[in-house]
Design a protein around this motif. Sequence first.
Motif, PDB file in Angstrom:
ATOM      1  N   ASP A 491       0.813  -1.218   0.000  1.00 14.21           N
ATOM      2  CA  ASP A 491       0.000   0.000   0.000  1.00 14.21           C
ATOM      3  C   ASP A 491       0.844   1.264   0.000  1.00 14.21           C
ATOM      4  N   GLU A 492       2.118   1.138   0.317  1.00  8.14           N
ATOM      5  CA  GLU A 492       3.018   2.291   0.224  1.00  8.14           C
ATOM      6  C   GLU A 492       3.442   2.439  -1.236  1.00  8.14           C
ATOM      7  N   ALA A 493       2.557   2.967  -2.033  1.00  3.14           N
ATOM      8  CA  ALA A 493       2.808   3.128  -3.467  1.00  3.14           C
ATOM      9  C   ALA A 493       1.841   4.169  -4.014  1.00  3.14           C
ATOM     10  N   HIS A 494       2.198   4.743  -5.173  1.00  2.00           N
ATOM     11  CA  HIS A 494       1.331   5.711  -5.849  1.00  2.00           C
ATOM     12  C   HIS A 494       0.917   6.844  -4.907  1.00  2.00           C
ATOM     13  N   MET A 495       1.846   7.296  -4.088  1.00  3.03           N
ATOM     14  CA  MET A 495       1.539   8.327  -3.105  1.00  3.03           C
ATOM     15  C   MET A 495       1.847   9.717  -3.659  1.00  3.03           C
ATOM     16  N   THR A 496       1.299  10.715  -2.977  1.00  3.78           N
ATOM     17  CA  THR A 496       1.535  12.105  -3.356  1.00  3.78           C
ATOM     18  C   THR A 496       2.496  12.736  -2.359  1.00  3.78           C
ATOM     19  N   PHE A 497       3.594  13.258  -2.862  1.00  5.31           N
ATOM     20  CA  PHE A 497       4.568  13.921  -1.987  1.00  5.31           C
ATOM     21  C   PHE A 497       3.985  15.262  -1.555  1.00  5.31           C
ATOM     22  N   MET A 498       3.924  15.478  -0.237  1.00  3.49           N
ATOM     23  CA  MET A 498       3.274  16.684   0.289  1.00  3.49           C
ATOM     24  C   MET A 498       4.265  17.769   0.707  1.00  3.49           C
ATOM     25  N   GLY A 499       5.441  17.369   1.197  1.00  3.26           N
ATOM     26  CA  GLY A 499       6.382  18.399   1.620  1.00  3.26           C
ATOM     27  C   GLY A 499       7.485  17.842   2.503  1.00  3.26           C
ATOM     28  N   LEU A 500       8.175  18.745   3.188  1.00  2.00           N
ATOM     29  CA  LEU A 500       9.337  18.377   3.978  1.00  2.00           C
ATOM     30  C   LEU A 500       9.202  18.871   5.411  1.00  2.00           C
ATOM     31  N   LEU A 501       9.852  18.138   6.324  1.00  2.00           N
ATOM     32  CA  LEU A 501       9.943  18.538   7.726  1.00  2.00           C
ATOM     33  C   LEU A 501      11.413  18.803   8.041  1.00  2.00           C
ATOM     34  N   THR A 502      11.698  19.893   8.722  1.00  2.00           N
ATOM     35  CA  THR A 502      13.080  20.167   9.128  1.00  2.00           C
ATOM     36  C   THR A 502      13.172  20.096  10.649  1.00  2.00           C
ATOM     37  N   PHE A 503      14.290  19.555  11.106  1.00  2.00           N
ATOM     38  CA  PHE A 503      14.502  19.385  12.538  1.00  2.00           C
ATOM     39  C   PHE A 503      15.856  19.987  12.906  1.00  2.00           C
ATOM     40  N   ALA A 504      15.853  20.751  13.957  1.00  2.00           N
ATOM     41  CA  ALA A 504      17.081  21.390  14.434  1.00  2.00           C
ATOM     42  C   ALA A 504      17.556  20.696  15.695  1.00  2.00           C
ATOM     43  N   ASP A 505      18.822  20.371  15.703  1.00  2.00           N
ATOM     44  CA  ASP A 505      19.464  19.826  16.903  1.00  2.00           C
ATOM     45  C   ASP A 505      20.815  20.514  17.009  1.00  2.00           C
ATOM     46  N   PRO A 506      20.853  21.687  17.638  1.00  2.00           N
ATOM     47  CA  PRO A 506      22.086  22.500  17.626  1.00  2.00           C
ATOM     48  C   PRO A 506      23.273  21.777  18.240  1.00  2.00           C
ATOM     49  N   VAL A 507      24.439  22.090  17.725  1.00  2.00           N
ATOM     50  CA  VAL A 507      25.676  21.544  18.282  1.00  2.00           C
ATOM     51  C   VAL A 507      25.857  22.059  19.704  1.00  2.00           C
ATOM     52  N   LYS A 508      26.299  21.190  20.594  1.00  2.00           N
ATOM     53  CA  LYS A 508      26.540  21.601  21.974  1.00  2.00           C
ATOM     54  C   LYS A 508      27.643  22.665  22.020  1.00  2.00           C
ATOM     55  N   PRO A 509      27.484  23.660  22.863  1.00  2.00           N
ATOM     56  CA  PRO A 509      28.514  24.715  22.938  1.00  2.00           C
ATOM     57  C   PRO A 509      29.901  24.183  23.272  1.00  2.00           C
ATOM     58  N   ASP A 510      29.955  23.113  24.077  1.00  2.00           N
ATOM     59  CA  ASP A 510      31.253  22.591  24.497  1.00  2.00           C
ATOM     60  C   ASP A 510      31.688  21.368  23.688  1.00  2.00           C
ATOM     61  N   ALA A 511      30.948  21.025  22.624  1.00  2.00           N
ATOM     62  CA  ALA A 511      31.249  19.798  21.891  1.00  2.00           C
ATOM     63  C   ALA A 511      32.623  19.846  21.246  1.00  2.00           C
ATOM     64  N   ALA A 512      32.961  20.968  20.616  1.00  2.00           N
ATOM     65  CA  ALA A 512      34.259  21.077  19.953  1.00  2.00           C
ATOM     66  C   ALA A 512      35.403  20.942  20.961  1.00  2.00           C
ATOM     67  N   ALA A 513      35.246  21.565  22.128  1.00  2.00           N
ATOM     68  CA  ALA A 513      36.289  21.479  23.154  1.00  2.00           C
ATOM     69  C   ALA A 513      36.406  20.054  23.678  1.00  2.00           C
ATOM     70  N   THR A 514      35.264  19.366  23.837  1.00  2.00           N
ATOM     71  CA  THR A 514      35.299  17.998  24.342  1.00  2.00           C
ATOM     72  C   THR A 514      35.950  17.057  23.337  1.00  2.00           C
ATOM     73  N   VAL A 515      35.619  17.216  22.046  1.00  2.00           N
ATOM     74  CA  VAL A 515      36.256  16.396  21.019  1.00  2.00           C
ATOM     75  C   VAL A 515      37.764  16.651  21.016  1.00  2.00           C
ATOM     76  N   ALA A 516      38.158  17.912  21.151  1.00  2.00           N
ATOM     77  CA  ALA A 516      39.589  18.239  21.207  1.00  2.00           C
ATOM     78  C   ALA A 516      40.250  17.605  22.427  1.00  2.00           C
ATOM     79  N   ASP A 517      39.538  17.589  23.571  1.00  2.00           N
ATOM     80  CA  ASP A 517      40.082  16.964  24.781  1.00  2.00           C
ATOM     81  C   ASP A 517      40.255  15.465  24.582  1.00  2.00           C
ATOM     82  N   LEU A 518      39.296  14.840  23.911  1.00  2.00           N
ATOM     83  CA  LEU A 518      39.408  13.407  23.638  1.00  2.00           C
ATOM     84  C   LEU A 518      40.608  13.128  22.738  1.00  2.00           C
ATOM     85  N   VAL A 519      40.765  13.940  21.711  1.00  2.00           N
ATOM     86  CA  VAL A 519      41.904  13.764  20.809  1.00  2.00           C
ATOM     87  C   VAL A 519      43.207  13.971  21.570  1.00  2.00           C
TER      88      VAL A 519
END
Length: 850
Positions: A491-519
Motif C-alpha cells: 500500500d506504500e505506493a502511488h503516493m503524493t509527496f506533500m512536503g518536507l519537515l526540518t529538525f534542528a538539533d544544535p551543536v553543543k557549545p562545548d562539543a568542539a572542546a570535548t572532542v579536542a580533549d578526547l583527541v
Amino acid sequence: MPSSLRTADDGSTPGQAVPAFWSRSADEVLTALGSSTGGLTTQQADAALEGQTSRRSEATREASSWHLLLRQFVSPIELILVAATVLSGILGDWTDAGIILVILVLSGVLGFVQERNAGKAMKALLASVEVTAQVLRDGERVAVAMDEVVPGDVAVLSAGDLVPGDCLVLTSRELVVDESALTGETFPVEKRPGIIPAAAAIAERANEVFLGTHVSSGTATVVVVHTGAHTEIAAVSARLRSPAPRTGFERGMTAFGLLLGRVMLVFAGVILLLNIALDRSVLDSVLFALALAVGVTPQLLPAIVSISLAQGARAMARQRVIVRRLDVIEDFGAMRILCSDKTGTMTQGRIELGAALTHDGADSATVAELAALNAGLQQGWKNPIDEAIIRAHPPGADAEAIDELPYDFRRKRLSVLVRRGGAAEPVVVTKGALADVLAVCTEARTSTGTVPLDEAAGQIQQTFATLSAGGFRVLGVAMRPLRVDQLQLGDEAHMTFMGLLTFADPVKPDAAATVADLVDAGVSVRMVTGDNRLVAAHVAAAVGLDISRVWTGADIDDLDDAALAAALQGVEVFSEMNPLQKERVVHAFRATGEVVGYLGDGINDAPSLHAADVGISVDTAVPVAKQSAAIVLLDKDLGVLLHGVRQGRQTFANTMKYIFMTTSANFGNVLSMAFAAVTLPFLPLLAGQILLVNLLTDLPAATIATDRVDAEQLRRPREWNTRLIGRYMLVFGSLSTVFDLTTFVVLRVGFDADATEFRSAWFVGSVLTEVGVLFVLRTRHPFFRSRPSGWLVLASVVVAAVAVALPYSDAAGALGLERIPAGLLAVVVLITVGYLAATEVMKRFFWRTR
C-alpha cells in the motif's frame, strides 16, 4: 532435553505441560499456563516468581559464593603446598604445618571477602541500568525486570525490545525479529500468529519468538512459555560452549601468568635440586622450594584486580558512567578510536521541529497537520523526532488511527492509516527519509496543484540540499487516500509527496572542546551516523572533525573488508550508514589493531555495540542497545565519557602498580633467599615465614585501588606490556637482591647471627623493604612529590608495626622468631633506608631510558 518434550517453566501452574507449544493454539497454551490474554494477576506472578527464585536464584547465589571461595585455593602451587604441609604434619611437624595452613586460609578468606564485596557493589550499580520488559499484570501494562518475567506473562513488544523468554505470538503488526544471536541468520524474520507443525525446526517457527533475540520493527503481544535454562538459546549454549572473545585485559593477564609460570618453574626446580645436593631434608627442601615459588607470585592478584576494577566502577558511577562488565574497564582506558553518532553527543539532543514546508520551502500547515497525525497516532516506539512533532503540533482529537506499518531500517518509513473528522475515506500518511518517501511517490503537491513527481523532483532536491547544508535534518511527508481496514506493505505506493519537515538539533557549545580533549587524550573521534552527508558534514565541521573525506554507506559497500581496513584511517565522518555498514566500520578499525569503542543508543546500533571492544550506550537507549553495551552512560555526553576513560586509565594504572611493585619485590626476595639457601648452613626463612611475609605485604597492596595516579598516566591510552614487566622485575628485583645479600653478610659476619636470630631479622627486613618500596615505586616522580592515598599509608604503617612487633610477641616462638637486639634492628632499618634511596635513583634512570 528435546524441545518437543520440554515442560512449562517453574512459574507455570503445577503439573501443567506445554509440549511443542508452537504447534498448539493460543487458547490451549494460555490455559496450560494458567494465563489469559490479559496476562497474569499480580498474585499469580508473585507466586510463580517466588518458586522460580527459590529453585534457581538462591541456588545460583550459593553456588557462586562457594565457587568464589574455592577459587581462592585452587592454584596448582597452593594445592601442592597444602599436600606437602599435610605430609609434614603426618611426619610429626604439626606446628609448621598448622602455621602454613592458617596463613593459606587467611590469604584465601581475604581474597574471597574482597572479591565478594566487589561483586555486591557491582550488582548494586547494575541495578540502576536494569533492562525491563513490558508485561500485562492485572490487565495493566507494567515494566518488570527481565529476570522477573515468568511463564504465563503476556508481554508487549515493540521496536528495540528484547524478547523476555521463548514466547508464542498472540497478535502482531508487521513484527520483524532479529534472530542472529540464536540462528546466525543475518536478516530479520517476520513473525505472526498461527500454528506450526511440532517437528518444525527453530528457523521455521514463524509463530515463536526466542530469548536472546530482539524486535527490529513492528509490534506484538506474546505469551511467555519458557524462561532461563528452559529456553532454546540456553539449550544451544549448553551444546556449543564457544568461549567469548577475550578482552585486552584478559590477554594481558594470560601473558603475565605465563611469565610468572616460567620464573616459578626455574626457581623451584633449581632450588630443590641444590638443597637436595647439599643433603638437606627432602621434605624441608620441597616445602622451601614451593614456598619460594608461591613467594614470587602476587598471591592476591585476582582479589587486587577485582578490588581495583570494582573501585574503578564505583568511581565511574560517581561520574554517571555505569560499568556493566568489569573486564572491559581496561579496554575503556586503552580505547584509541571512538565511533559515535552525533545526536545527543555532539549535538544537544533536544530535537525540535524547525518547520513544515512545501516542496519549494514555503511554510505549510497541511504538512504540519499530516506529520502530527503520523507521529501522534502511531503505536510503536516514539523516537525523539516523533516527540518533537507532537510537541509542536499535537494530533487533532477527531482523528483516529486504523492501522499502521511500523518503521524499519530497510524501508526507512512509517505509515499510519488515519480517518479524520468522521470522513468516510481513510488516508495513509507516510513520513521518513526523503529518498525512501520519494521512492513510493508518483506525484507531488505544489502551489499550482498536483503534478507528476518528475516535474517537482529538481526543486525538491534543491530545497533538501539547502536545508541539509544548514545543518537541518530533513524528512519527507506523503499521503494517499485508501479505502481499506488493514495496511499491507504494497500500500506504500502511488503516493503524493506533500512536503518536507526540518529538525534542528544544535551543536553543543562545548562539543568542539570535548572532542579536542578526547583527541588530546589519545582518543580519535569518528562520527558514524545514518544522517545524510550534508548534515553530517555540517555538524562534524562545527565540532572540529576533518570533513575533507566524508564517506557514505555506498562507499563502504564498494570495498571488501581488507580494502576497507586499509582505506578508512583518514576518514573521520561516515554518513548515510545502515546497521551492517556501521558494524563493518567497527570491524575494520579493529582489524588494524586499534581498541575501538562504539557509542550508540538505537536498534540499528546493537550489532556495532557487540562488535566493538567497548560497547557504550545510554540509560535512555532502547533495551537491545543497553543490553548489548558494556558501558552505560547516565548522560549522553562525550564529556561524561571522557571522565570514564580517564577513570578506566586510573584503574588500570593502579592495577599495574601492584603488578610492577609486587613482582619486582617478590622476585628480589626470592632470588636473595635462593642465594642464601645454598650459601648458609640453614634455610634463611622457613616456609611458613615466607608465606607470612607475603600475606603481610599484600595487605597494603590491597588498598592500591584507592591510590592517586600521576597525571601523565592518564593522558594517553595504556596497554599491557609483559616485556616491560619482565625488565622491571629483573632490574628492581636485582637491586633488591644486592641489598638483601648485604644484609646477609652483616647478619652473619657482623653479628654472627644464628638461624633463629637471622630469620627474625630478615623477616622484619623483608616486610619493611617491601612496604617501603611501595611508596617509591608507586610513582614515576620523586616519591615525596606524589601524595599516596590515606588508606595506603594507614595499611602500610600498621603492617610495618606488626612485623616489627612479632619477634617480641608471645607468638614469636610458634612462628620460629625471637627478640632482635636493638643494635641489629637499627642496622636492618638503616639498610632499608639505603635500599629505598637507591631504588629512587634507579627508578629515575629506568623510566628516563624509556
